[in-house]
Design a protein around this motif. Structure first.
Motif, PDB file in Angstrom:
ATOM      1  N   UNK A 251       1.151  -1.134  -0.113  1.00 45.19           N
ATOM      2  CA  UNK A 251      -0.241   0.137  -0.031  1.00 45.19           C
ATOM      3  C   UNK A 251       1.173   1.091  -0.213  1.00 45.19           C
ATOM      4  N   UNK A 252       1.910   1.338   0.438  1.00 47.82           N
ATOM      5  CA  UNK A 252       3.091   2.862   0.855  1.00 47.82           C
ATOM      6  C   UNK A 252       2.986   3.601  -0.696  1.00 47.82           C
ATOM      7  N   UNK A 253       2.934   2.927  -1.997  1.00 50.22           N
ATOM      8  CA  UNK A 253       2.378   3.575  -3.090  1.00 50.22           C
ATOM      9  C   UNK A 253       1.207   4.314  -3.533  1.00 50.22           C
ATOM     10  N   UNK A 254       0.090   3.083  -2.997  1.00 51.34           N
ATOM     11  CA  UNK A 254      -1.197   3.397  -4.354  1.00 51.34           C
ATOM     12  C   UNK A 254      -1.733   4.241  -4.176  1.00 51.34           C
ATOM     13  N   UNK A 255      -1.967   5.004  -4.815  1.00 57.26           N
ATOM     14  CA  UNK A 255      -3.086   6.370  -5.143  1.00 57.26           C
ATOM     15  C   UNK A 255      -4.533   6.207  -4.721  1.00 57.26           C
ATOM     16  N   UNK A 256      -5.116   4.687  -4.388  1.00 54.90           N
ATOM     17  CA  UNK A 256      -6.372   4.704  -3.993  1.00 54.90           C
ATOM     18  C   UNK A 256      -6.430   5.080  -2.376  1.00 54.90           C
ATOM     19  N   UNK A 257      -5.622   5.576  -1.916  1.00 53.73           N
ATOM     20  CA  UNK A 257      -5.586   6.059  -0.516  1.00 53.73           C
ATOM     21  C   UNK A 257      -5.373   7.506  -0.616  1.00 53.73           C
ATOM     22  N   UNK A 258      -6.161   8.149  -1.199  1.00 56.23           N
ATOM     23  CA  UNK A 258      -5.868   9.491  -1.179  1.00 56.23           C
ATOM     24  C   UNK A 258      -7.272  10.169  -2.411  1.00 56.23           C
ATOM     25  N   UNK A 259      -7.389  11.614  -1.949  1.00 58.42           N
ATOM     26  CA  UNK A 259      -7.985  12.744  -2.290  1.00 58.42           C
ATOM     27  C   UNK A 259      -7.785  13.337  -3.048  1.00 58.42           C
ATOM     28  N   UNK A 260      -8.809  14.216  -4.151  1.00 55.34           N
ATOM     29  CA  UNK A 260      -7.910  14.759  -4.950  1.00 55.34           C
ATOM     30  C   UNK A 260      -7.306  16.058  -4.325  1.00 55.34           C
ATOM     31  N   UNK A 261      -6.135  16.807  -4.546  1.00 51.78           N
ATOM     32  CA  UNK A 261      -5.100  17.652  -4.085  1.00 51.78           C
ATOM     33  C   UNK A 261      -6.384  18.987  -3.952  1.00 51.78           C
ATOM     34  N   UNK A 262      -6.189  19.459  -2.956  1.00 51.93           N
ATOM     35  CA  UNK A 262      -6.394  20.675  -2.325  1.00 51.93           C
ATOM     36  C   UNK A 262      -5.991  22.071  -1.932  1.00 51.93           C
ATOM     37  N   UNK A 263      -5.407  22.763  -2.456  1.00 51.82           N
ATOM     38  CA  UNK A 263      -4.479  23.880  -2.063  1.00 51.82           C
ATOM     39  C   UNK A 263      -5.521  25.038  -0.951  1.00 51.82           C
ATOM     40  N   UNK A 264      -4.152  25.024  -0.128  1.00 50.03           N
ATOM     41  CA  UNK A 264      -4.592  25.965   1.120  1.00 50.03           C
ATOM     42  C   UNK A 264      -5.294  24.938   1.912  1.00 50.03           C
TER      43      UNK A 264
END
Length: 264
Positions: A251-264
């Motif tokens: 799981x170390x570099x799996x994209x599915x564990x993140x939401x979309x990027x949001x600045x701020x």
């Protein structure tokens, strides 16, 4: 100023200590061979302007695009990020699988300003507020009286407070704080990312040694975490392309564990 001795690892329960205080000191965790290769990479990253380029890519991604090099593509940094004794300790704290969040590398001069009280925990979209995020603060050249000190506020990780809730206090001394100012080369401090901490400038600016600092963070699997940089997908792809983590840390570099990027 009186320095409070940091809570150090022992055989009686480092996980319990970490849960109670929000931090764990691992003196001399990193081997000499890794340190000999790591310090020149930090110098290269800073002196060649690669760190500035990475920052520019984060601040203005549409203008700059992904950086030409990310920290984990430097061999010693990649080895540090996936150093087995480190990941095994983090796995014990997490109690389950986790994902890499970010890696930052810097060399801070004796004139570097302090950093006010803050925490670094990112939000996630899961239902479990107790999901853990851990920061590994690495000091390849150690810490001494000529460098900026790390101050932590034990127990503050149990609060539900914004990152900058104590920023108005600057780097002032707080009741109950612990100051970590003396560590041998290759030491690591693990923080619950919700723990308030600060960096204090050295009292006599300009007279100290450079402070080498590498910050890596990891998030417990169970919710989708907010990523650190706009080019986070590209960074994870580069890590997978290099085969970092291998089969042991799927799981170390799996994209599915993140939401979309949001600045701020």
């Amino acid at each position: 100023m009186t320095l409070t001795p940091p809570v150090r690892d022992d055989a009686d329960g480092p996980t319990r200590r970490f849960t109670e205080t929000g931090h764990l000191v691992l003196p001399g965790l990193l081997p000499d061979d890794l340190l000999r290769r790591l310090l020149p990479e930090v110098d290269h990253w800073v002196d060649r302007g690669l760190r500035e380029r990475s920052i520019a890519s984060s601040l203005a991604p549409d203008r700059h695009g992904p950086p030409p090099l990310v920290e984990l593509e430097m061999p010693a940094h990649a080895e540090l990020l996936t150093f087995a004794p480190l990941l095994e300790r983090i796995a014990a704290l997490m109690g389950g699988p986790f994902v890499h969040h970010h890696l930052h590398s810097v060399r801070q001069g004796p004139d570097t300003e302090g950093k006010p009280w803050h925490h670094d925990r990112e939000p996630h979209d899961g239902d479990h507020a107790d999901l853990l995020m851990v920061h590994a603060l690495h000091y390849p050249a150690g810490l001494d009286a000529t460098m900026g000190h790390l101050a932590v506020l034990p127990g503050s990780h149990r609060e539900r407070a914004g990152k900058t809730a104590r920023a108005h206090l600057g780097t002032s001394v707080l009741p109950g704080e612990t100051v970590i100012a003396d560590l041998p080369p290759g030491s690591t401090v693990l923080l619950d990312s919700a723990l308030f901490h600060a960096r204090r400038a050295v009292p006599h600016r300009g007279a100290g040694r450079d402070r080498y600092f590498i910050d890596a963070s990891y998030c417990q699997v169970g919710g989708r975490w907010r990523p650190a940089k706009p080019h986070w997908r590209d960074t994870l792809r580069r890590a997978r392309r290099l085969g970092l983590g291998g089969d042991r840390w799927p799981d170390l570099f799996d994209e599915r564990h993140f939401t979309e990027y949001r600045a701020g």
